[in-house]
Design an enzyme around this catalytic site. Structure first.
Site, mmCIF file in Angstrom:
data_model
loop_
_atom_site.group_PDB
_atom_site.id
_atom_site.type_symbol
_atom_site.label_atom_id
_atom_site.label_comp_id
_atom_site.label_asym_id
_atom_site.label_seq_id
_atom_site.Cartn_x
_atom_site.Cartn_y
_atom_site.Cartn_z
ATOM 1 N N THR A 44 0.797 -1.236 0.000
ATOM 2 C CA THR A 44 0.000 0.000 0.000
ATOM 3 C C THR A 44 0.830 1.287 0.000
ATOM 4 O O THR A 44 0.253 2.370 0.090
ATOM 5 C CB THR A 44 -0.922 0.034 1.242
ATOM 6 O OG1 THR A 44 -0.093 -0.056 2.405
ATOM 7 C CG2 THR A 44 -1.921 -1.106 1.234
ATOM 8 N N TYR A 107 0.562 2.079 -8.191
ATOM 9 C CA TYR A 107 -0.346 1.466 -7.198
ATOM 10 C C TYR A 107 -1.762 1.357 -7.767
ATOM 11 O O TYR A 107 -2.389 0.285 -7.735
ATOM 12 C CB TYR A 107 -0.342 2.320 -5.922
ATOM 13 C CG TYR A 107 -1.416 1.957 -4.928
ATOM 14 C CD1 TYR A 107 -1.300 0.848 -4.109
ATOM 15 C CD2 TYR A 107 -2.566 2.753 -4.803
ATOM 16 C CE1 TYR A 107 -2.301 0.521 -3.186
ATOM 17 C CE2 TYR A 107 -3.562 2.434 -3.888
ATOM 18 C CZ TYR A 107 -3.428 1.319 -3.091
ATOM 19 O OH TYR A 107 -4.413 1.000 -2.194
HETATM 20 N N1 LIG Z 1 -4.992 3.152 3.309
HETATM 21 C C1 LIG Z 1 -5.846 3.715 2.467
HETATM 22 O O1 LIG Z 1 -6.102 4.926 2.517
HETATM 23 C C2 LIG Z 1 -6.542 2.872 1.403
HETATM 24 C C3 LIG Z 1 -7.372 3.507 0.464
HETATM 25 C C4 LIG Z 1 -8.029 2.723 -0.479
HETATM 26 C C5 LIG Z 1 -7.881 1.357 -0.480
HETATM 27 N N2 LIG Z 1 -7.053 0.773 0.426
HETATM 28 C C6 LIG Z 1 -6.917 -0.689 0.391
HETATM 29 O O2 LIG Z 1 -7.378 -1.199 1.638
HETATM 30 C C7 LIG Z 1 -6.584 -2.333 2.042
HETATM 31 C C8 LIG Z 1 -6.016 -2.087 3.411
HETATM 32 O O3 LIG Z 1 -5.175 -0.934 3.334
HETATM 33 P P1 LIG Z 1 -4.281 -0.481 4.582
HETATM 34 O O4 LIG Z 1 -3.745 0.863 4.254
HETATM 35 O O5 LIG Z 1 -5.052 -0.715 5.838
HETATM 36 O O6 LIG Z 1 -3.112 -1.536 4.496
HETATM 37 P P2 LIG Z 1 -1.781 -1.669 5.371
HETATM 38 O O7 LIG Z 1 -1.985 -1.072 6.730
HETATM 39 O O8 LIG Z 1 -0.626 -1.197 4.550
HETATM 40 O O9 LIG Z 1 -1.682 -3.228 5.564
HETATM 41 C C9 LIG Z 1 -1.409 -4.045 4.474
HETATM 42 C C10 LIG Z 1 -1.214 -5.450 4.961
HETATM 43 O O10 LIG Z 1 -0.871 -6.253 3.833
HETATM 44 C C11 LIG Z 1 0.118 -7.165 4.242
HETATM 45 N N3 LIG Z 1 0.939 -7.600 3.102
HETATM 46 C C12 LIG Z 1 1.737 -6.823 2.326
HETATM 47 N N4 LIG Z 1 2.372 -7.580 1.407
HETATM 48 C C13 LIG Z 1 1.938 -8.866 1.617
HETATM 49 C C14 LIG Z 1 2.232 -10.106 0.992
HETATM 50 N N5 LIG Z 1 3.099 -10.186 -0.026
HETATM 51 N N6 LIG Z 1 1.631 -11.214 1.468
HETATM 52 C C15 LIG Z 1 0.771 -11.149 2.524
HETATM 53 N N7 LIG Z 1 0.452 -10.002 3.146
HETATM 54 C C16 LIG Z 1 1.035 -8.887 2.703
HETATM 55 C C17 LIG Z 1 0.957 -6.425 5.255
HETATM 56 O O11 LIG Z 1 1.584 -7.344 6.101
HETATM 57 P P3 LIG Z 1 3.043 -7.033 6.742
HETATM 58 O O12 LIG Z 1 2.860 -5.783 7.538
HETATM 59 O O13 LIG Z 1 3.344 -8.222 7.531
HETATM 60 O O14 LIG Z 1 3.941 -6.820 5.564
HETATM 61 C C18 LIG Z 1 -0.086 -5.591 5.991
HETATM 62 O O15 LIG Z 1 -0.595 -6.287 7.103
HETATM 63 C C19 LIG Z 1 -5.540 -2.505 0.943
HETATM 64 O O16 LIG Z 1 -5.987 -3.474 0.035
HETATM 65 C C20 LIG Z 1 -5.475 -1.144 0.277
HETATM 66 O O17 LIG Z 1 -5.046 -1.241 -1.058
HETATM 67 C C21 LIG Z 1 -6.381 1.490 1.372
#
Ligand SMILES: NC(=O)c1ccc[n+]([C@@H]2O[C@H](COP(=O)([O-])OP(=O)(O)OC[C@H]3O[C@@H](n4cnc5c(N)ncnc54)[C@H](OP(=O)(O)O)[C@@H]3O)[C@@H](O)[C@H]2O)c1
Length: 262
Positions: A44, A107
């Site tokens: 992300t 992304y």
């Molecule tokens: N943040 C935003 O504003 C936003 C906006 C729109 C959509 N989204 C979507 O919402 C979802 C959650 O976002 P977030 O920001 O809460 O995410 P985040 O806090 O960055 O967490 C992402 C998670 O994915 C895991 N991960 C990364 N690479 C991986 C891999 N190769 N295999 C297995 N696990 C893996 C990470 O684990 P590790 O920490 O162990 O690496 C982490 O726990 C994502 O799909 C993102 O694209 C987010």
């Protein structure tokens, strides 16, 4: 969470399976035997994706495909978390679920390509596009603003990107309802209303009664590696048609700040 009452929830992490390894993903799915898989894991770091293109596609697109294949084999439904960054931001009215994807960043492209592949592989999969997430358990915009406000009398925040902040608690509640309703296809899930990052920062400072001044600046003045859409408000029409209403982002922020205090 209370909403998952009468359900068994297994929270898998990257330690249980790396999305890039199809066999590890298959094993994890087989061992848990879920009715639904909610795939929120992703790479992300939006700016990091620009310089780590291969990793972005390996995790966000190919990793999602690995999960879809495993879900299909196990007879599980899949709900995939996607992003407002699949759009280019050129509209000035809310993006509908069938508006054309035109991502401007690596992304956003990796998420857009994942959506297309998943819908081909699994037409009944549910794709939840959300935006501007905040909540406990990780880095988020309100935390950053409050931390900076401790030491800086003035904060510069961009005022030319408009979107919908979304509290992860409200998002999680909506996801549970979508699963319970057996939803399929694309759904936009954000808190209600919209604002710029500047408006959001002002509201954070105001609600937490800090003295810091927030000043509006342009994206050009705060240049970052990945371009962000100037406008990425997501229309809730489909969500509402499914009978799900979201609270306003300002109310969600108030609840987040309350639980953060204690
Ligand atoms: N943040 C935003 O504003 C936003 C906006 C729109 C959509 N989204 C979507 O919402 C979802 C959650 O976002 P977030 O920001 O809460 O995410 P985040 O806090 O960055 O967490 C992402 C998670 O994915 C895991 N991960 C990364 N690479 C991986 C891999 N190769 N295999 C297995 N696990 C893996 C990470 O684990 P590790 O920490 O162990 O690496 C982490 O726990 C994502 O799909 C993102 O694209 C987010």
């Amino acid at each position: 969470m209370g909403e998952w009452r009468e359900a068994t929830v297994s929270g898998l992490t990257s330690r249980d399976a790396d999305l890039r390894e199809p066999q590890a993903v298959q094993r994890a799915v087989r061992e848990t035997g879920p009715d639904w898989i909610v795939l929120s894991a992703a790479y992300t770091d939006v700016d990091g994706c620009e310089s780590n293109r291969d990793l972005a596609f390996a995790v966000n697109r190919d990793g999602a495909v690995n999960v879809a294949v495993a879900a299909r084999e196990a007879g599980a439904r899949l709900l995939f978390l996607s992003s407002d960054y699949v759009f280019d931001g050129s509209k000035r009215t809310p993006y509908e679920i069938d508006d054309v994807r035109n991502p401007q960043s690596v992304y956003g492209t990796s998420k857009a390509e994942a959506e297309v592949r998943l819908l081909e592989l699994m037409p009944a999969c549910c794709i939840v596009r959300t935006s501007w997430l905040f909540g406990a358990g990780g880095k988020c915009f309100p935390d950053t603003i409050l931390k900076l406000a401790e030491t800086r009398p003035t904060l510069n925040v961009v005022d030319d990107q408009r979107g919908c902040p979304t509290y992860v608690v409200d998002l999680a509640r909506a996801i549970v309802q979508l699963c319970r309703k057996n939803s399929a296809g694309i759904v936009h899930v954000t808190n209600a209303g919209n604002c710029t990052w500047f408006d959001f920062a002002e509201q954070i400072v105001k609600q937490s009664e800090r003295k810091t001044n927030v000043l509006p600046v342009s994206s050009e003045q705060m240049a970052r590696p990945a371009p962000r859409p100037a406008y990425s408000v997501l229309s809730p029409a489909r969500l509402q048609a499914l009978g799900i209403e979201m609270p306003s982002w300002a109310d969600a922020l108030r609840r987040y700040l309350e639980q953060r205090q204690g």
